[in-house]
Design a protein around this motif. Structure first.
Motif, PDB file in Angstrom:
ATOM      1  N   LYS A  37       8.315 -51.812  -2.498  1.00  0.00           N
ATOM      2  CA  LYS A  37       7.235 -51.884  -1.517  1.00  0.00           C
ATOM      3  C   LYS A  37       7.757 -52.526  -0.230  1.00  0.00           C
ATOM      4  CE  LYS A  37       2.790 -54.082  -0.755  1.00  0.00           C
ATOM      5  NZ  LYS A  37       1.859 -55.101  -1.214  1.00  0.00           N
ATOM      6  N   ARG A  38       8.394 -53.685  -0.402  1.00  0.00           N
ATOM      7  CA  ARG A  38       9.002 -54.398   0.722  1.00  0.00           C
ATOM      8  C   ARG A  38      10.383 -54.859   0.283  1.00  0.00           C
ATOM      9  NH1 ARG A  38       5.136 -59.144   2.484  1.00  0.00           N
ATOM     10  NH2 ARG A  38       5.668 -59.789   0.383  1.00  0.00           N
ATOM     11  N   LYS A  63      11.502 -48.451   6.038  1.00  0.00           N
ATOM     12  CA  LYS A  63      11.195 -49.403   4.974  1.00  0.00           C
ATOM     13  C   LYS A  63      10.712 -50.710   5.605  1.00  0.00           C
ATOM     14  CE  LYS A  63      11.827 -48.756   1.155  1.00  0.00           C
ATOM     15  NZ  LYS A  63      10.961 -48.129   0.131  1.00  0.00           N
ATOM     16  N   GLY A  79       6.664 -57.022  -6.849  1.00  0.00           N
ATOM     17  CA  GLY A  79       6.819 -55.679  -6.292  1.00  0.00           C
ATOM     18  C   GLY A  79       7.831 -55.613  -5.169  1.00  0.00           C
ATOM     19  N   ASP A  80       8.216 -56.777  -4.635  1.00  0.00           N
ATOM     20  CA  ASP A  80       9.217 -56.820  -3.578  1.00  0.00           C
ATOM     21  C   ASP A  80      10.617 -56.754  -4.187  1.00  0.00           C
ATOM     22  OD1 ASP A  80       7.236 -57.128  -1.634  1.00  0.00           O
ATOM     23  OD2 ASP A  80       7.390 -59.317  -1.623  1.00  0.00           O
TER      24      ASP A  80
END
Length: 185
Positions: A37-38, A63, A79-80
């Protein structure tokens, strides 16, 4: 050594590193980047310069990317993906930040020349670059260059190769990347 001998030696060292690199791990690393995600990145010294250039190109690809030392870097969340470069795998403050990022729920990827270091042991993914690195302990391509030159130079080129492969995989044009380039310089 004279100039001709030096550049030929350096190019030969790079050839050996790239021919030894595990391409399946490279693909796995790219998948982590694609699915993140990041992305947060951190490195220090000359390794950090290569890593910061990589962060810039990931941003140009679209991104959401953050260099950990910037004052505008947000908090790390599950999620990173957090990418660290640590040639020796034993850089104290990098390891400290890696522990904090892991506690915050990020997936940790370490690009290193020493798989047995404490930071690679903490990581979810390790991309081993088999190049001589300052204070490294793994059996890697030796270098006649001083300190960690071979590892640091390899990072610059490897990260550019990864960006080009991601551009192909994700069908990102150079024009799209140029459209994201800073326009206030």
């Amino acid at each position: 050594m004279n100039f001709d001998e030096m550049y030929k030696n350096i190019l030969n060292e790079h050839r050996q590193v790239f021919e030894t690199l595990d391409q399946s791990k490279l693909q796995e690393f790219m998948e982590l980047i694609i699915n993140a995600k990041r992305i947060f990145l951190m490195g220090v010294g000359r390794e950090g310069l290569a890593t910061r250039g990589f962060a810039m190109r990931l941003m140009h690809m679209g991104k959401e990317t953050h260099w950990v030392w910037d004052d505008t870097t947000p908090n790390v969340q599950p999620g990173d993906l957090f990418i660290f470069t640590s040639g020796s795998g034993e850089i104290g403050h990098i390891h400290f930040v890696a522990e904090m990022a892991k506690a915050a729920g990020a997936k940790l990827a370490v690009v290193t020349g020493t798989r047995t270091g404490k930071t690679p042991a903490l990581a979810d993914f390790v991309l081993w670059v088999p190049a001589h690195v300052y204070k490294g302990t793994d059996k890697v391509v030796p270098s006649k260059q001083p300190m960690g030159n071979l590892f640091e130079q390899t990072l610059f080129v490897l990260f550019d190769i990864i960006v080009m492969m991601l551009m192909d995989t994700l069908n990102i044009s150079e024009a799209a990347m140029i459209s994201r380039h800073r326009n206030v310089e």
